[in-house]
Structure formats: C-alpha cells, structure tokens
Design a protein around this motif. Sequence first.
Motif, mmCIF file in Angstrom:
data_model
loop_
_atom_site.group_PDB
_atom_site.id
_atom_site.type_symbol
_atom_site.label_atom_id
_atom_site.label_comp_id
_atom_site.label_asym_id
_atom_site.label_seq_id
_atom_site.Cartn_x
_atom_site.Cartn_y
_atom_site.Cartn_z
ATOM 1 N N ILE A 246 0.841 -1.200 0.000
ATOM 2 C CA ILE A 246 0.000 0.000 0.000
ATOM 3 C C ILE A 246 0.875 1.250 0.000
ATOM 4 O O ILE A 246 1.834 1.334 0.771
ATOM 5 C CB ILE A 246 -0.901 0.075 1.252
ATOM 6 N N THR A 247 0.515 2.209 -0.801
ATOM 7 C CA THR A 247 1.201 3.501 -0.792
ATOM 8 C C THR A 247 0.164 4.598 -0.573
ATOM 9 O O THR A 247 -1.048 4.368 -0.691
ATOM 10 C CB THR A 247 1.930 3.756 -2.120
ATOM 11 N N LEU A 248 0.656 5.784 -0.287
ATOM 12 C CA LEU A 248 -0.246 6.923 -0.133
ATOM 13 C C LEU A 248 -1.014 7.169 -1.425
ATOM 14 O O LEU A 248 -2.210 7.486 -1.419
ATOM 15 C CB LEU A 248 0.558 8.164 0.264
ATOM 16 N N ASN A 249 -0.337 6.997 -2.561
ATOM 17 C CA ASN A 249 -0.996 7.174 -3.864
ATOM 18 C C ASN A 249 -2.129 6.169 -4.049
ATOM 19 O O ASN A 249 -3.205 6.509 -4.538
ATOM 20 C CB ASN A 249 0.011 7.006 -5.008
ATOM 21 N N THR A 250 -1.873 4.930 -3.662
ATOM 22 C CA THR A 250 -2.893 3.884 -3.793
ATOM 23 C C THR A 250 -4.145 4.251 -3.016
ATOM 24 O O THR A 250 -5.276 4.095 -3.497
ATOM 25 C CB THR A 250 -2.355 2.542 -3.269
ATOM 26 N N ILE A 251 -3.941 4.749 -1.783
ATOM 27 C CA ILE A 251 -5.072 5.094 -0.921
ATOM 28 C C ILE A 251 -5.865 6.261 -1.492
ATOM 29 O O ILE A 251 -7.095 6.213 -1.583
ATOM 30 C CB ILE A 251 -4.575 5.428 0.497
ATOM 31 N N THR A 252 -5.179 7.322 -1.876
ATOM 32 C CA THR A 252 -5.882 8.511 -2.368
ATOM 33 C C THR A 252 -6.609 8.238 -3.681
ATOM 34 O O THR A 252 -7.703 8.758 -3.918
ATOM 35 C CB THR A 252 -4.905 9.686 -2.552
ATOM 36 N N GLU A 253 -6.027 7.402 -4.511
ATOM 37 C CA GLU A 253 -6.678 7.080 -5.787
ATOM 38 C C GLU A 253 -7.945 6.259 -5.576
ATOM 39 O O GLU A 253 -8.939 6.430 -6.286
ATOM 40 C CB GLU A 253 -5.711 6.305 -6.694
ATOM 41 N N ASN A 254 -7.924 5.354 -4.585
ATOM 42 C CA ASN A 254 -9.067 4.473 -4.349
ATOM 43 C C ASN A 254 -10.113 5.076 -3.428
ATOM 44 O O ASN A 254 -11.259 4.621 -3.400
ATOM 45 C CB ASN A 254 -8.592 3.144 -3.767
ATOM 46 N N CYS A 255 -9.731 6.096 -2.667
ATOM 47 C CA CYS A 255 -10.665 6.676 -1.695
ATOM 48 C C CYS A 255 -11.087 8.097 -2.051
ATOM 49 O O CYS A 255 -11.765 8.758 -1.254
ATOM 50 C CB CYS A 255 -10.046 6.649 -0.299
ATOM 51 N N ALA A 256 -10.691 8.557 -3.217
ATOM 52 C CA ALA A 256 -11.122 9.871 -3.716
ATOM 53 C C ALA A 256 -10.883 10.986 -2.713
ATOM 54 O O ALA A 256 -11.805 11.669 -2.267
ATOM 55 C CB ALA A 256 -12.601 9.816 -4.105
ATOM 56 N N ILE A 257 -9.620 11.168 -2.336
ATOM 57 C CA ILE A 257 -9.235 12.225 -1.405
ATOM 58 C C ILE A 257 -7.862 12.729 -1.807
ATOM 59 O O ILE A 257 -7.022 11.965 -2.304
ATOM 60 C CB ILE A 257 -9.221 11.704 0.058
#
Length: 337
Positions: A246-257
């Motif tokens: 998991i990366t910060l990019n992965t999270i923001t891309e999948n959680c729309a933030i």
Amino acid sequence: MYRVLIADDDILMQEALKILISREESFQVVRVAGSGESAVRACQEDSIDIVFMDMMMPGMTGLEASRIIHQSNPEITIYMLSGFSSHIFVRSMARDEVKEVLEKPVTWNHLKKILDNYKTDHEDTAMNHQEALAMLLRQKDFGEFYRSLSGIIDGIYAMAGGDSLRLIKIFTFMGQNLLDTRMVYDEKVEIGELFPINEALILDRKTSELWLFRVMDYLFQQNSINRYSLLENIFLFIENHIKEDITLNTITENCAISQGYLSRIFREQLKVSVTEYIHMKKMHLAKGYFYFTEDSIADVAFRLGYNESSYFSKVFKKYEKITVKQYKMETKKKQSL
C-alpha cells in the motif's frame, strides 16, 4: 486472586495465618512450606505473589531463602515473620528482599492492613497502565502507543504473576474502561462483544499484545472517524489491504481524497503519517508471524507486501530498534523460559 505461600516450621502459625488470610476473598493460600528450601522450591514450581516467611527455620533460614527467591523473581513480595522485637535489626539484615518485617504473633488488624495495602498498590498499577493508554488516546499519539505497548504488556504480566483469571480481569477491566472513554455509544458496549478475551488468549503474552493492539487501534480509528467521517473509508481500505504493497498514492486514488488533505488530518489525529501508520501495523503483524511461526524473513516480508526483504528489515529495525534476527533470538529465549 493473589496467591500466597506461607513458609514457617511452626504448624500452629501456619494454620493461624491460613485462617486469617482466608477471610480476604482476594487472597488464597496455595502453598505451605516448613523450611527455607521448600519455600524456594515452591516459588520455582508455582505462581506465587506473596510469601510470609519465618525468619528462623531449620536448615536454610528465611533470610537466605528470601534472597534466593528475590534474585530469581523480584516481583514476589516477601513479608518476614520474626520473634525479635527489634525490627530495625531484622530489617537491616533483610535488606531489599523483604517488603516488611512482622513481629510474631501477627494480629488480624495488622495483617488486614498489609493485605489491603498490597491489593491497593497492585490495583493502582493496573489503573496506571489504563490511564497511560487513555492519555495516549487523548493526546492522539499512535506512535507513542506503539512504542509503549510491549512494556505495558510486560508490566501487566509481572503484576498478575501468571494468574490467568487475574489477567483476564485486568485486560477486561482496562479494555472496558478505555472503551467507555469514547462516550459515543447510545448504549453501553461490552469489550467482550467487540474483542473477546479468554484464558486461551492470554496464556501467551504475545497474543495479549495482539489483542490490546487491536483494541487501541480500533479506539484511535473511532476517535479519528468521530472528528473526520471520511477517515472511515481510509481505515477500512488500509485494513483490507494491509498485506499488500500500500502507498499513499494507492489510498488517495481508491478513496477519492487529495494527498495533502489526507496527510494533514491523519497526522492531526494520530501524530504519525499515513505511511508510518501502515508500517507500524505491518511490523506488529510481522512480530506475530516471527513469534508463532518458523517463517523466514523473506517469507514474512513477502506476506506483508514488501517486495524486498532488505527493505523490510530496514523498516523493522527503524520501528523496533533491533534487527529481525535479534528479535527472533529474543523471542526464542522467552519461549524457552
């Protein structure tokens, strides 16, 4: 239940102490010894919290036995029984091994005061651990919690002395009080409903550590969600993908933030970055794998989403302050005790 050993070669004194101690429901006489040697052996074979030790016994004296017991298990509290009227003289001989010197015959009022003080001191210790955890929740400091967890677990087990029933009571008491601090439930929620705890779970301190980590991680998450509801999806995504890369990019891309907004509110609520939080959760899981399995460093690294074992080892040392090999060696030593 606090477990008591009576060590005295006088049978009448043994029986008198047993009767008096039985009046206090929190204390149980589990062993009786008639010599210093048998007292030492009892403390080696059984889980003992308190020893009432006669100073003068045939063979090994109470003073000699107390020193041996204290050296091998300093958590055991020893009260010396003496027929001498000069407590100062006896206390100077006993040094640090003995909590207090009691002059024979021991009165009920004096004994009750001693037992009450012992109980209060140890219950205060449990409260201290709980308050320390509650303070970290109030301070929103997940990093400090992570660093403190192992020491808190060690303190709880030292206090409980291996008594599984007491351990269950302590963890349940702490968990429930921590849960109640949230004050967001319409109805009271029992800790056992969210995070069941039983004798099998607390037989090993590592499983207890995993349990307490889950409790505190949940509370940190809920407090954060209570302030920023959008963090619920973030925590859920991390939980569902914690064994992946998991990366910060992965999270923001999948959680729309946006990265900037997520980073700001996350650090505000936990005092760690998103990446640091993920690493801490992964390292906690890694310690469990190393403790309960024979998996290699590479196997555990791959299982937790690290493509290179060398990078995983570097992260482990950063958060645990020791290498993986050192941790595995320490784990084997603890398991062999």
